[in-house]
Structures are given as structure tokens and as C-alpha cells.
Design a protein around this motif. Structure first.
Motif, short mmCIF file in Angstrom:
data_model
loop_
_atom_site.label_atom_id
_atom_site.label_comp_id
_atom_site.label_asym_id
_atom_site.label_seq_id
_atom_site.Cartn_x
_atom_site.Cartn_y
_atom_site.Cartn_z
N THR A 9 0.80 -1.22 0.00
CA THR A 9 0.00 0.00 0.00
C THR A 9 0.83 1.27 0.00
N ALA A 10 0.40 2.20 -0.84
CA ALA A 10 1.10 3.46 -1.05
C ALA A 10 1.38 4.20 0.25
N THR A 11 0.36 4.27 1.10
CA THR A 11 0.46 5.14 2.27
C THR A 11 1.48 4.64 3.28
N ALA A 12 1.97 3.41 3.10
CA ALA A 12 3.07 2.95 3.96
C ALA A 12 4.31 3.83 3.78
N ASN A 13 4.36 4.57 2.69
CA ASN A 13 5.45 5.54 2.51
C ASN A 13 5.45 6.62 3.59
N THR A 14 4.25 6.96 4.06
CA THR A 14 4.12 8.13 4.93
C THR A 14 3.46 7.81 6.26
N ASN A 15 2.98 6.59 6.42
CA ASN A 15 2.28 6.25 7.67
C ASN A 15 2.68 4.85 8.13
N ALA A 16 3.95 4.54 7.97
CA ALA A 16 4.44 3.18 8.25
C ALA A 16 4.17 2.72 9.68
N PRO A 17 4.50 3.51 10.72
CA PRO A 17 4.33 2.98 12.08
C PRO A 17 2.89 2.58 12.39
N ALA A 18 1.94 3.41 12.02
CA ALA A 18 0.55 3.10 12.35
C ALA A 18 0.05 1.88 11.58
N ASP A 25 -10.01 -2.57 15.48
CA ASP A 25 -10.97 -1.78 14.70
C ASP A 25 -10.72 -0.28 14.86
N GLU A 26 -10.39 0.10 16.07
CA GLU A 26 -10.11 1.52 16.31
C GLU A 26 -8.87 1.95 15.53
N LYS A 27 -7.85 1.11 15.54
CA LYS A 27 -6.62 1.42 14.80
C LYS A 27 -6.90 1.48 13.30
N GLN A 28 -7.71 0.54 12.83
CA GLN A 28 -8.06 0.56 11.40
C GLN A 28 -8.75 1.88 11.04
N ALA A 29 -9.65 2.31 11.90
CA ALA A 29 -10.39 3.55 11.62
C ALA A 29 -9.44 4.74 11.48
N LYS A 30 -8.45 4.80 12.34
CA LYS A 30 -7.52 5.93 12.27
C LYS A 30 -6.63 5.85 11.02
#
Lengths: 303, 303
Positions: free
Chosen positions: B216-225, B239-244
């Protein structure tokens, strides 16, 4: 720098690319086919859609172009397709074509990303033109939304013409839609901007509308009749000739066009190797080709 | 030949490709970004859609891959995109990747011609696999019809799996459509066929459905989460983590994704050069990036 080279007008063909049994381009068969087209008065739009140009690596295209020139095909009669997804590839091919004296290049927009901005497309073409940096470049835009799925908009043409008036030399309209060709003729056709229809089905309309000719696949297999129509478009027989040319194209188009044209050439030359496209395209089934041959013969063709 | 290499699973990123002021790929910035992703546990799907992989020439890709390996990036954590329009290009890139020990390759179908047959697509992949001729090859199919406009059908997967069971290793589903991912999980997921969702928006559903992770593209900018969500998908907080994570992606997606991710990295590193994509893509406007930064901060990100 002035550019005294004669302009490519009339009928050009996206030259079919023959492959050998290892699916490598076959330079000998390619050269022979190009000679036949040149002798018939057809310009060579090598590496177009019907050439499977995008199924060839840049090096394969450079090698084929060099082979034609080394064997006496006149560069000024060649308009290679040079538009790739990567502007570095487009620039390399365009640079080779111009430095070898080609009469022009036919350039697709970069076609991987969809819904890109006019700004982004403008910058792609501008960057290629600047990198080539040769006033002899004549760049023909290639509008083929049914395949590339990235159109050349009137706004893009206007911006490019304004920025590079000596270089942006025309357009091939393969929209498949006469209204688009008519709009392009009305808004852009000039002595330094040639509008070509992308199918000879629209040849008579294009010539009557002031256009410059057609860059059309079927010139690979129906050159004499299409050239005759072009030569005689102002005569009383033109409509009848157009009707026959159109009927002929429709026969080829009953099968996937590239494979059907290759199959007919293979039959005509008794050279089965000619029938093979490169994957993802596939050859036609023999019985399908039989049916096409019967229909062509019924129209009087002696393939 | 056996293949003892650990399988690429979990989270991979189509690594963004930085360019210098001359629009050439910037190996130093690329390496630094790859190191950061590797350190975060992210596999490197270099030369993907979000990498502008198709905006790079084959040689540019070979050079970047060699540079990563020469500088200690582990080959088994790399899954380069190697699917081009020309099967000769796809074979050259795939051959380089496998011979250098890459963990797999992610292969687009040839995407210029539309509506091609399953036979033709099968022959394209088969020809590439045969040319590479290396039992270590793990080929992941790349299904991204919104961009490539040439789908990977279930029939094609079945035929390829039957012909090359040790080689066809999985699929990235970028259809953007959960029903498709769910069908792929149900019909194809196995210990030797990994289904990856093409967006972390579907990560929890994919893991609960037995899938292998996300490319997934956004792993470039949101890897830790995203890594945290992956690591804890079986916990009550998932589920809460997925939502964020989903909310975060939606912020990036308010602008063209590649440009918006590049812009945010440029801000984060205070390195404006990072913001520039290669044409036909264009950078975001500064005020648009400002708005994205405000939204990201409101979610607690410290970019």
C-alpha cells in the motif's frame, strides 16, 4: 534553424512488425514490407499501435529503425511512434529519429496514469522537446483514446502550438469519431499543422475538410486502393472508391485488426511466420482467416 | 530447485521515487527512504504505480535496484514492479530481480492494448517466466484495473497457477473493491499464494479473511501506524486502529496521492526537492499541502 524537409502528407501506414519463431522482431521481413509500402507511395509510421510498437523494447525499435536506414529506406518518409510512458524513453527514441533525419515522429501521450492534468501532459511533451533540442523535430500528436485512454485535448494542442509553433506539426486522430476529426480540421489544420484521420474510412471527409491525409492500419494490406482514393479524391468516382475501401476495412475488422492483417499477408506471401503477433496479442484461427479471405476475394482482391 | 527464501508477507510499500532538479531519479534520497521503510518493517515494492515505475526507463530501474543492493538493502525484502508493455522489458527486469535475489516481483499485465484475450495474457506471462527460467522466481500478479485498464481475471490466475505452481506466488488486488479481494481470498489464498490488498483501508478485513497483508502506497508516509495495525490485528483495539489508519489515508487522497505523499515527505524532511513527481504527474500547490498538513496534525501526526 530552417526546416526544408518535405512534409509527410497523404497516406501513411503504421507498419506491421513481423516476428520470428522466437517472437523477436524480424528485420528482413520488416524491410521487405517497408519497401513494398514505400513503392506504393505510403509513408512509414513505424512503431504505431498496429505495429505493436509498445510491445517492443526501446532497443528493439532503435535496431529496426537503424536497419531500415542502413538498407536505403528514405528517412524523410518515416514517422516513427516515439511516445512511451517514460519521458526518458520518449526522448531517446525521438532524439534517434530526428538525428537520423526522420520526417517526423508520432507521439502518444504517456498512457499509464489516467485522468492526468493538461499541465502534466504539456510538461511531458515540453520536456521531451527541450531534451531533444533540435529545430528539425516535427512532432505529430497521437490521439487514440480508445486504446491509450489518455486523450490529447484541444487545450493541450493550443498550449503546445503556442510554446513550440515550429515543432508541433500535426495530429493523428484515432478517436474513431468524425466529429472530433472535423473539430480538429476546423480549429487547427494549417500549412504547418497537418490533421490526419486515423482510419481511411474518413479519408474522403478529411480531404474535403482540408485535411492532410490518413495514417491508417489497413494501408498495410490495401495500399493501392487507398492510394488511388487519395489521388482521386476530387474526382466524381471518389465516393464509390471510398465505399469500396471502407467495405474492405470492415472485412479486416471482423477479427482483431493486427492479427487479421498479419494473417492475410502470411497467406498472400505463403509465409506463415508473418501471422504471429507478439503477446498479449494472439494470431487468428485458420478458419477465421479462411472466411476473411473469401470475403476479400468477393470484393475482387487477389490475395 | 527448492526455494527456501522467506516469503514476503505483511506490509509492503510501493516506494516513492524521488527525482532531482533535472527530473532524473535521485539514488541517494531513494536509498535513505528505503532504509527508513526497512527499519519500520516495511517490504519494498519498488517501481510500483505509486513509485512512478512506468515513468522510468528500464535502465533507470536497473540502476536504482543495483544501487539499493550495493548499499546493503536486503534483496529478499524487495519486490520490484517488472511488468511492462513489452515482454522483452518485463523479462529483462524480472531476470535482473531474480538473479539478484529479490523476494519476488510484482507484475502488471501488458497494459497498452485493451480487451486482450485471456490466452494472450497467459502467453505474455508464460513467455516471461520461460525466458527467465529460474525456479527462484516468485511472481505476484498485479490487478489494478482503475489504472492499467487490463484486469487479471480469475480464469487467468487459475491457468497460470496450473502451469507454474511454484512460481505464481500471489496477487496484489488494487481493484479498490472489497468484493474482489474477498473472492481472491476465498478462491486462491494458500500457503504458496499470498493475497495482498492494495490499500490498508482493507487491511483488517484482509487479515480476518486469511490474507497475507497489504502492499500500500500510504506505507510511505504512515508506516508505524499501519505496521502497528498489522501486528495487532487480532487484538480488541484493531478496529479503532483501522479507523484511524483509514482516516489518515483519506487525508492524503484528497489530493493526487503520489504528489501529496511526496509533498508531505518534503515538508517532514524540509527537503523541497522531494515534492517533485516526473511528468505527466505534477506537484501539489503549496496551499493544498498546507491544508493536508493541518488535517494530519489534527489526527496527531508530527510531520
Amino acid at each position: 534553424m530552417s526546416n526544408a524537409m518535405p512534409r509527410l502528407r497523404g497516406i501513411l501506414s503504421p507498419v506491421l512488425t513481423p516476428f520470428n519463431s522466437k517472437l523477436a522482431p524480424d528485420p528482413g521481413r520488416f524491410l521487405a514490407h517497408c519497401r513494398k509500402l514505400i513503392d506504393a507511395g505510403i509513408g512509414l509510421a513505424i512503431f504505431g499501435t498496429n505495429s505493436e510498437g509498445n510491445s517492443l523494447a526501446v532497443e528493439e525499435k532503435l535496431d529496426l529503425l537503424a536497419y531500415l536506414l542502413d538498407n536505403g529506406i528514405p528517412a524523410e518518409r518515416i514517422m516513427p511512434g516515439t511516445g512511451c510512458c517514460a519521458l526518458t524513453d520518449s526522448a531517446a527514441l525521438t532524439n534517434a529519429a530526428v538525428s537520423k533525419g526522420c520526417g517526423g515522429v508520432l507521439m502518444l501521450p504517456p498512457f499509464y496514469y489516467k485522468d492526468v492534468s493538461v499541465d502534466g501532459l504539456f510538461k511531458n511533451f515540453a520536456e521531451i522537446i527541450e531534451r531533444v533540442g533540435n529545430a528539425k523535430l516535427r512532432l505529430y500528436l497521437y490521439h487514440i483514446p480508445p486504446v491509450a485512454a489518455v486523450p490529447i485535448s484541444p487545450e493541450l494542442i493550443e498550449r503546445l502550438l503556442k510554446a513550440y509553433p515550429g515543432t508541433i506539426a500535426g495530429i493523428k486522430d484515432s478517436s474513431g469519431d468524425w466529429d472530433t476529426t472535423e473539430m480538429l480540421l476546423r480549429n487547427f489544420q494549417s500549412s504547418t499543422f497537418d490533421v490526419f484521420c486515423g482510419s481511411e474510412v474518413f479519408l474522403l471527409q478529411t480531404m474535403r475538410g482540408g485535411g492532410s491525409g490518413s495514417i491508417t492500419a489497413t494501408a498495410n494490406t490495401n495500399a493501392p486502393a487507398i492510394m488511388d482514393l487519395y489521388a482521386s479524391w476530387q474526382t466524381p468516382e471518389a465516393d464509390e472508391k471510398q465505399a469500396k475501401v471502407t467495405a474492405t476495412r470492415k472485412i479486416f475488422a471482423k477479427l482483431p485488426m493486427i492479427a487479421s492483417m498479419k494473417a492475410v499477408i502470411a497467406r498472400e506471401l505463403n509465409d506463415p511466420a508473418w501471422a504471429m503477433p507478439r503477446p498479449p496479442l494472439m494470431p487468428c484461427e485458420p478458419n477465421e482467416v479462411d472466411a476473411v479471405m473469401v470475403e476479400l476475394k468477393s470484393l475482387g482482391y487477389a490475395y
